[in-house]
Design a protein around this motif. Structure first.
Motif, mmCIF file in Angstrom:
data_model
loop_
_atom_site.group_PDB
_atom_site.id
_atom_site.type_symbol
_atom_site.label_atom_id
_atom_site.label_comp_id
_atom_site.label_asym_id
_atom_site.label_seq_id
_atom_site.Cartn_x
_atom_site.Cartn_y
_atom_site.Cartn_z
ATOM 1 N N PHE A 131 39.391 25.132 -42.993
ATOM 2 C CA PHE A 131 38.693 25.197 -41.700
ATOM 3 C C PHE A 131 39.354 26.116 -40.677
ATOM 4 N N ALA A 132 40.696 26.084 -40.614
ATOM 5 C CA ALA A 132 41.428 26.941 -39.673
ATOM 6 C C ALA A 132 40.933 26.805 -38.237
ATOM 7 N N LEU A 133 40.772 25.580 -37.780
ATOM 8 C CA LEU A 133 40.443 25.381 -36.366
ATOM 9 C C LEU A 133 41.740 25.303 -35.574
ATOM 10 N N LEU A 134 41.690 25.783 -34.335
ATOM 11 C CA LEU A 134 42.896 25.747 -33.508
ATOM 12 C C LEU A 134 43.009 24.363 -32.869
ATOM 13 N N PRO A 135 44.065 23.609 -33.193
ATOM 14 C CA PRO A 135 44.151 22.218 -32.747
ATOM 15 C C PRO A 135 44.277 22.068 -31.230
ATOM 16 N N HIS A 136 44.739 23.110 -30.551
ATOM 17 C CA HIS A 136 44.945 22.986 -29.111
ATOM 18 C C HIS A 136 43.698 23.366 -28.313
ATOM 19 N N ARG A 137 42.626 23.710 -29.010
ATOM 20 C CA ARG A 137 41.402 24.082 -28.289
ATOM 21 C C ARG A 137 40.300 23.095 -28.633
ATOM 22 N N TYR A 185 35.992 31.504 -29.945
ATOM 23 C CA TYR A 185 37.187 32.345 -30.139
ATOM 24 C C TYR A 185 36.845 33.819 -30.356
ATOM 25 N N GLU A 209 35.659 35.436 -27.273
ATOM 26 C CA GLU A 209 36.776 35.593 -26.340
ATOM 27 C C GLU A 209 37.602 36.825 -26.708
ATOM 28 N N ILE A 210 37.819 36.996 -28.009
ATOM 29 C CA ILE A 210 38.575 38.148 -28.493
ATOM 30 C C ILE A 210 37.846 39.448 -28.161
ATOM 31 N N TYR A 235 38.138 17.542 -29.592
ATOM 32 C CA TYR A 235 39.132 18.384 -30.261
ATOM 33 C C TYR A 235 38.962 18.259 -31.776
ATOM 34 N N ARG A 288 31.598 29.037 -35.556
ATOM 35 C CA ARG A 288 32.489 30.049 -35.001
ATOM 36 C C ARG A 288 32.209 31.410 -35.622
ATOM 37 N N ALA A 289 31.975 31.387 -36.952
ATOM 38 C CA ALA A 289 31.715 32.651 -37.644
ATOM 39 C C ALA A 289 30.372 33.244 -37.222
#
Lengths: 396, 276
Positions: free
Chosen positions: A114-120, A128, A131-132, A160, A176-177
């Motif tokens: 999954f590669a989700l950012l845990p702090h977001r 993401y 944003e980039i 979260y 996200r993709a």
């Protein structure tokens, strides 16, 4: 149009590849190359094209090079030789700024874990990519919510990743993709980490989304059932090479090598095959204006006890059986209309064998395979269905 | 064994220090003055806050970042310090610790990032850190005095040498521990170097880096007493003086104050690493 064109791609892990490339040219095996150069051959002389809007599945066991290949396509792995052309641009030749732009706008990746950012929170995870690209938060909002809505998680935007189940997390990964609206989706075993039931739901959902969005998808899996279900075309990899490439029936029914044959041995054919892959050509049909004698003649010639009736355009009208035909023939009737059985079992071409089995078990007559215009495309007789399940060619 | 004559490492070191002092002496003086100004200002600010207000602020911080028990401990502990008349020296110590830690963080985190990103940098920095952490403090306390004179500045410099390594090491570790898949995520979406650093790597390394900063604070506090020997005042100075005068009771009071400050700072900074 070919969206992605991979030509003679080779990728060597570790060090300067020239010597190993030479050895590949000479036909040395991966083991020999590893022993002599301490380098590992990741991908060996792979070529394929992926058409726009196609789901191209790359399948293989771990270590077969499938993930390496996927990472070459977005430049996470650098090709040692060969080219990867995406919409006319060779990915292996561009500078880092151009590569960054291609990654931002043209393609997105979905990850196995999954590669989700845990702090977001979910909203900022999905946003993401935007944003980039430099999009401000308020401008991201609509796009983020629309893709979250598409995967059914709009109510979870402020949670979260740790609050979500695996299946939900991967939906976020897919959202996200999709958020940056890329033309290409790279999916690296996206459903492998999920429970079997959830996995099937996710596969269905992906196919639903694909119906709406028509992305060009490269999908990696080690699960043949998944590959057969999802892929428009499948490439099977072993030791960094593609051993067979084609549509699911090609791989199931005529495996190119012993390796592929072993791979497909245990697949659940009743789910993987569909009506169109096991049906036989309607060898003969009659038209309503043909008389019963004509029908009997045709049945006799092909050794059958019944025939499908179609109009001139091939639209299915019904079925006649030999007994009825000979009865009205003796009565001197000249047309078949009175004896056509209208209530014949029909299925669309993409019906799975599993569903056909239920119908064929109780039906006295063959099953007609018809398309949306009700045109007769083929016939399912018990023999052809059983041959399909046994993994034999349809005309065997 | 004796084929090679004795290597005059001692003389080389002396020569190197002499050279540095002659060649860069002025720069050292400037640096020293600036540092001194910074610490003195910080001290003045801290002393400017009325003790009662200060105690309330710290208690609220403890409550917010640790728990209620810690808030109560802060009130009692800090009041005790005030009560035994150690308030001013405690603020001196605090100013020195805060100054040192800020410098450690400002220098240490970029070095840690560099070390994590560039293998060459890691290979240079790592043995230097080993050296900084194992060399006895007394050995570099003296050269610090020759460069920066007596007082608070050499104490801060010595504290930097002593307390910075964990910040660098744990920043390096924290960044290297970011899962490969998340690095790939960043790259595959086209992140630039700084987007990777600020949106992925540093946030994910935060709790590890905070552990490094926490260690840095603890080490700075433990340096306070040693630094007192080269003229740094504060609680260490109190301890040092009472040892010389054999005033065991006074020494104990100052020691207790150090422990109180250490516990409060530790609990508050530890929670920075945990909270969301």
């Amino acid at each position: 149009m070919a969206e992605i064109e991979v030509k003679n791609l080779t990728m060597i892990y570790g060090g300067i590849p020239e010597k190993a490339l030479e050895m590949i040219e000479k036909g040395l095996s991966n083991d020999e190359i590893r022993k002599q150069t301490k380098q590992v051959v990741g991908i060996k002389n792979v070529s394929f094209t992926v058409e726009t809007g196609e789901i191209f599945v790359i399948m293989g066991l771990s270590g077969s090079g499938k993930s390496t290949l996927l990472r070459c396509i977005n430049g996470l792995n650098k090709a040692s030789s060969g080219s990867i052309i995406i919409e006319g641009t060779d990915i292996s030749q561009v500078n880092s700024q151009e590569l960054r732009n291609i990654r931002r706008e043209k393609m997105a990746m979905v990850f196995q874990r999954f590669a989700l950012l845990p702090h977001r929170n979910i909203r900022d995870n999905v946003g993401y990519g935007l944003e980039i690209q430099g999009l401000a938060r308020d401008k991201r909002h609509d796009k983020v919510m629309s893709v979250l809505n598409m995967v059914g998680l709009d109510a979870w935007a402020d949670y979260y990743p740790a609050n979500l189940s695996g299946g939900m997390q991967q939906r976020v990964g897919i959202a996200r993709a999709l958020a940056t609206n890329p033309v290409i989706l790279l999916m690296d075993e996206p459903f492998s980490a999920l429970d079997p039931l959830i996995r099937q739901d996710m596969q269905d959902e992906l196919l639903e989304i694909q119906k709406k969005l028509h992305k060009t998808i490269i999908f990696i899996t080690h699960d043949l059932d998944e590959a057969l279900k999802i892929g428009d075309r499948i490439a099977l990899m072993k030791d960094g090479e593609i051993v067979q490439m084609g549509q699911s029936e090609d791989i199931l029914l005529s495996p190119a090598t012993e390796y592929v044959a072993r791979f497909v041995k245990n697949v659940d054919r009743s789910k993987a095959l569909n009506a169109s892959s096991v049906m036989v050509k309607p060898r003969s049909v009659v038209y309503p204006k043909d008389g019963p004698r004509m029908a009997l003649h045709v049945m006799e010639r092909f050794g059958m006890s019944g025939l499908f009736v179609t109009d001139k355009n091939g639209v299915l009208m019904g079925y006649v059986v030999a007994d009825d035909a000979s009865r009205i023939s003796n009565l001197g009737e000249r047309h078949l209309e009175s004896i056509i059985l209208k209530d014949v079992p029909t299925v669309p071409p993409d019906t799975s064998l599993a569903d056909i089995l239920d119908i064929i078990a109780i039906s006295q007559i063959p099953i007609a395979v018809v398309d949306e215009q009700n045109i007769l495309r083929g016939v399912l007789v018990r023999g052809s269905v059983i041959a399909g399940l046994a993994g034999l060619r349809r005309d065997a | 064994m004796d084929y090679i004559p004795r290597l005059p490492i001692n003389k080389w070191t002396d020569a190197a220090i002499d050279y540095l002092q002659q060649r860069w002496g002025n720069s050292f003086d400037t640096l020293s003055e600036n540092l001194e100004t910074m610490i003195v200002h910080l001290q003045d600010y801290l002393l400017f806050i009325p003790p009662a207000l200060f105690i309330i602020i710290i208690a609220l911080l403890s409550w917010r970042f640790a728990d209620k028990k810690m808030a109560v401990f802060s009130i009692i502990g800090l009041y005790l310090i005030y009560n035994v008349g150690l308030w001013a020296v405690t603020m001196q110590t605090l100013a020195m610790v805060i100054g040192s830690v800020v410098l450690c963080v400002l220098i240490g985190i970029p070095l840690g990032i560099l070390s994590a990103k560039k293998e060459v940098a890691h290979r240079i920095i790592s043995p230097v850190l080993d050296f900084m952490q194992t060399l006895p403090a007394f050995v570099y306390l003296l050269p610090a005095v020759t460069f920066f004179g007596l007082g608070v500045v050499p104490a801060v410099i010595a504290t930097l040498i002593f307390a910075m390594p964990p910040v660098i090491r744990l920043t390096d570790l924290g960044i290297k521990q970011v899962p490969e898949e998340l690095i790939e995520l960043g790259k595959s979406f086209g992140s630039t170097f700084s987007q990777m650093l600020f949106k992925i790597e540093l946030p994910l390394a935060r709790s590890t880096i905070m552990a490094g900063i926490n260690q840095c604070i603890m080490l700075s506090l433990s340096m306070v007493v040693i630094a007192a020997m080269i003229g740094a005042k504060g609680l260490g100075g109190e301890v040092w003086r009472s040892i010389q005068r054999m005033e065991i009771g006074t020494g104990f009071e100052a020691g207790l104050a150090i422990v109180v400050i250490a516990i409060i700072l530790d609990r508050i900074t530890q929670s920075f690493g945990k909270s969301k």
